[in-house]
Design an enzyme around this catalytic site. Structure first.
Site, PDB file in Angstrom:
ATOM      1  N   ARG A 130       0.807  -1.237   0.000  1.00  0.00           N
ATOM      2  CA  ARG A 130       0.000   0.000   0.000  1.00  0.00           C
ATOM      3  C   ARG A 130       0.832   1.275   0.000  1.00  0.00           C
ATOM      4  O   ARG A 130       0.404   2.324   0.461  1.00  0.00           O
ATOM      5  CB  ARG A 130      -0.966   0.038   1.195  1.00  0.00           C
ATOM      6  CG  ARG A 130      -2.003  -1.048   1.113  1.00  0.00           C
ATOM      7  CD  ARG A 130      -3.211  -0.761   1.946  1.00  0.00           C
ATOM      8  NE  ARG A 130      -4.075  -1.910   1.910  1.00  0.00           N
ATOM      9  CZ  ARG A 130      -3.865  -2.999   2.661  1.00  0.00           C
ATOM     10  NH1 ARG A 130      -2.850  -3.034   3.518  1.00  0.00           N
ATOM     11  NH2 ARG A 130      -4.670  -4.020   2.559  1.00  0.00           N
ATOM     12  N   GLU A 194       9.353  19.174 -24.977  1.00  0.00           N
ATOM     13  CA  GLU A 194       8.601  19.515 -23.758  1.00  0.00           C
ATOM     14  C   GLU A 194       9.161  20.793 -23.110  1.00  0.00           C
ATOM     15  O   GLU A 194       8.408  21.586 -22.544  1.00  0.00           O
ATOM     16  CB  GLU A 194       8.638  18.356 -22.746  1.00  0.00           C
ATOM     17  CG  GLU A 194       8.147  17.003 -23.282  1.00  0.00           C
ATOM     18  CD  GLU A 194       6.620  16.878 -23.464  1.00  0.00           C
ATOM     19  OE1 GLU A 194       5.890  17.847 -23.187  1.00  0.00           O
ATOM     20  OE2 GLU A 194       6.189  15.796 -23.921  1.00  0.00           O
ATOM     21  N   LYS A 239       6.304  23.451 -14.825  1.00  0.00           N
ATOM     22  CA  LYS A 239       5.422  22.316 -14.493  1.00  0.00           C
ATOM     23  C   LYS A 239       5.047  22.362 -13.018  1.00  0.00           C
ATOM     24  O   LYS A 239       3.900  22.121 -12.653  1.00  0.00           O
ATOM     25  CB  LYS A 239       6.082  20.981 -14.863  1.00  0.00           C
ATOM     26  CG  LYS A 239       5.141  19.822 -14.548  1.00  0.00           C
ATOM     27  CD  LYS A 239       5.281  18.610 -15.405  1.00  0.00           C
ATOM     28  CE  LYS A 239       4.236  17.565 -15.006  1.00  0.00           C
ATOM     29  NZ  LYS A 239       4.405  16.292 -15.660  1.00  0.00           N
ATOM     30  N   GLU A 249      -5.368  17.361 -11.668  1.00  0.00           N
ATOM     31  CA  GLU A 249      -5.839  17.613 -13.032  1.00  0.00           C
ATOM     32  C   GLU A 249      -7.335  17.878 -13.109  1.00  0.00           C
ATOM     33  O   GLU A 249      -8.078  17.228 -13.836  1.00  0.00           O
ATOM     34  CB  GLU A 249      -5.431  16.459 -13.966  1.00  0.00           C
ATOM     35  CG  GLU A 249      -5.507  16.873 -15.424  1.00  0.00           C
ATOM     36  CD  GLU A 249      -4.656  16.036 -16.350  1.00  0.00           C
ATOM     37  OE1 GLU A 249      -3.837  15.256 -15.874  1.00  0.00           O
ATOM     38  OE2 GLU A 249      -4.831  16.203 -17.569  1.00  0.00           O
ATOM     39  N   ASN A 257      -1.118  19.903 -21.654  1.00  0.00           N
ATOM     40  CA  ASN A 257      -1.401  19.095 -22.843  1.00  0.00           C
ATOM     41  C   ASN A 257      -1.299  19.902 -24.141  1.00  0.00           C
ATOM     42  O   ASN A 257      -1.713  19.421 -25.195  1.00  0.00           O
ATOM     43  CB  ASN A 257      -2.799  18.478 -22.750  1.00  0.00           C
ATOM     44  CG  ASN A 257      -2.842  17.405 -21.691  1.00  0.00           C
ATOM     45  OD1 ASN A 257      -1.861  16.701 -21.468  1.00  0.00           O
ATOM     46  ND2 ASN A 257      -3.976  17.283 -21.022  1.00  0.00           N
ATOM     47  N   HIS A 260      -0.652  18.226 -27.391  1.00  0.00           N
ATOM     48  CA  HIS A 260      -0.709  16.784 -27.143  1.00  0.00           C
ATOM     49  C   HIS A 260      -1.907  16.083 -27.765  1.00  0.00           C
ATOM     50  O   HIS A 260      -1.858  14.879 -27.988  1.00  0.00           O
ATOM     51  CB  HIS A 260      -0.643  16.497 -25.639  1.00  0.00           C
ATOM     52  CG  HIS A 260       0.762  16.509 -25.109  1.00  0.00           C
ATOM     53  ND1 HIS A 260       1.589  17.603 -25.247  1.00  0.00           N
ATOM     54  CD2 HIS A 260       1.505  15.562 -24.472  1.00  0.00           C
ATOM     55  CE1 HIS A 260       2.760  17.321 -24.697  1.00  0.00           C
ATOM     56  NE2 HIS A 260       2.745  16.092 -24.230  1.00  0.00           N
ATOM     57  N   HIS A 276       7.265  10.226 -28.901  1.00  0.00           N
ATOM     58  CA  HIS A 276       6.366  11.210 -28.303  1.00  0.00           C
ATOM     59  C   HIS A 276       6.845  12.654 -28.525  1.00  0.00           C
ATOM     60  O   HIS A 276       6.071  13.506 -28.971  1.00  0.00           O
ATOM     61  CB  HIS A 276       6.233  10.906 -26.806  1.00  0.00           C
ATOM     62  CG  HIS A 276       5.367  11.880 -26.080  1.00  0.00           C
ATOM     63  ND1 HIS A 276       4.002  11.945 -26.283  1.00  0.00           N
ATOM     64  CD2 HIS A 276       5.671  12.843 -25.171  1.00  0.00           C
ATOM     65  CE1 HIS A 276       3.508  12.905 -25.510  1.00  0.00           C
ATOM     66  NE2 HIS A 276       4.499  13.463 -24.827  1.00  0.00           N
TER      67      HIS A 276
END
Ligand code: NAD
Ligand code: ZN
Length: 371
Positions: A130, A194, A239, A249, A257, A260, A276
């Site tokens: 966990r 990016e 970021k 989000e 995005n 994207h 990507h």
């Protein structure tokens, strides 16, 4: 050395940028087999440990030893290199490595690698017992400025990328820009897509600094430690600012995005043959051209984006992809709620906006302009 402090729902943590912290002990010219032998030796020397360093077959011989030496009580778990291994099978293998290493709830998983290692190791750390502590040591530019920040971890399913995941904030992120000395040029460029995206979203100075680096030829331009650390720091900060304001989000994080929606469609129709970052580059051209076509900004914005991408050596066109096919792939985007198109567009550098219901004809026109 620069530090960025990040507030997250699980508490505050630091991103540290330390040139030479782990990478300086590495000599890329070394015989690979010697290094590999060393990795094998250290793997077997500490069968039980409280912490596990997760890395891949490319990075273990380069940096596994240096990192192993600096963590007193750590075992090494090595996964194969490649997005095709960002799977639940790899996570299952990690769980058994963790058990074998004696990792318990007080232990830590340390991810040493690009975004794939970070995402897989982070997901394993989020779910094993966990959740155990997690440290990110990103080695690719993309991982430094993007995937190691923000707490998203996960794996792919045969049906699609990143379909299983969790939020797992790291205890700390340690960035050593000198890792990038061994990063292949194509990966550098993908990371730069990016970085450029972050500059466009929120940091004009970052864009200017990239522009000032001039044309990239068969290597990234010469940057000293401070210059490189500064570029990374600024890109990370963009970021961090966004994910701090919107950790789960719900809204603003969607700005990340930018480009994207187009990029994911390009990746999908090429069955991921286009990496990507290269797809994001084309996506940035498409998104800023669409912004200009809708009167949100003037054409100098897409022109500047194309110029900077060209300078870095990233693609700006769809090549032989069929616009209708790319559009069809976009329409399956999970972010297009209820089939309504949804784009991050730009009013100018530093001014992203979310726009819904862009007519298909307008999107096709943009795509046709990129053939
Ligand atoms: N979690 C997030 O928020 C987030 C954000 C963006 C991307 N991602 C994920 O990140 C992944 C892409 O990350 P990536 O671009 O780092 O890809 P990657 O992890 O596959 O790394 C690219 C290649 O570079 C190699 N490499 C990395 N560092 C190196 C170094 N210092 N020297 C030599 N080789 C090195 C890797 O072994 C690999 O072959 C994707 O799976 C993507 O979904 C996640
Ligand atoms: Zn991206």
């Amino acid at each position: 050395m620069p530090h960025i402090s990040v507030k997250s729902p699980e508490g505050e943590y630091l991103i540290g940028i330390y040139p030479g912290m782990y990478a300086e002990q590495v000599h890329p010219g070394d015989e690979q087999w010697q290094l590999r032998n060393r990795v094998e030796a250290i793997k077997s020397s500490r069968p039980a440990a409280k912490n596990v360093i997760v890395t891949n077959t490319t990075l273990a011989p380069l940096y596994g030893g240096a990192l192993f030496d600096s963590y007193a009580n750590a075992a090494l778990a090595i996964i194969p290199d490649g997005e095709q291994y960002k799977t639940l099978e790899t996570v299952a293998k990690l769980y058994s490595d963790f058990v074998e290493a004696g990792l318990d709830r007080g232990g830590t998983v340390i991810a040493l690698g690009g975004g794939v290692v970070g995402d897989v190791a982070g997901f394993a750390a989020a779910t094993y017992m966990r959740g155990v502590q997690f440290i990110q040591i990103p080695t690719s530019l993309l991982a430094m400025v993007d995937s190691s920040v923000g707490g998203k971890v996960g794996v792919d399913l045969p049906q699609g990328k990143n379909l299983v995941g969790a939020f797992k904030q790291p205890k700390t992120v340690i960035i050593d820009p000198q890792f990038l000395r061994t990063l292949p040029l194509r990966e550098w460029r993908c990371g730069m897509a990016e970085v450029i995206k972050h500059g466009l979203l929120a940091d004009e100075t970052l864009l200017q600094r990239i522009e000032a680096l001039g044309e990239w030829h068969d290597a990234p331009p010469q940057m000293d430690d401070d210059q490189l650390a500064n570029m990374i720091e600024r890109a990370v900060q963009v970021k961090v600012d966004v994910v701090q304001r919107d950790p789960f989000e719900k809204g603003e994080r969607a700005h990340l995005n930018l480009g994207h929606t187009f990029a994911h469609a390009i990746e999908q129709v090429t069955h991921y043959a286009v990496p990507h970052g290269e797809a994001v580059a084309v996506g940035l051209v498409a998104a800023t051209r669409l912004s200009s076509a809708r009167g949100l900004c003037d054409e100098t914005v897409p022109e500047r984006v194309e110029k900077i991408l060209e300078q870095v050596g990233l693609p700006r066109r769809l090549g032989d992809l069929d616009p209708e096919e790319v559009f069809a792939a976009m329409a399956t985007d999970k972010k297009w709620q209820g089939g309504r198109s949804r784009f991050v567009l730009m009013r100018g550098v530093g001014q992203p906006v979310i726009v819904q219901d862009v007519p298909k004809e307008q999107i096709i026109t943009i795509l046709e302009g990129l053939i």
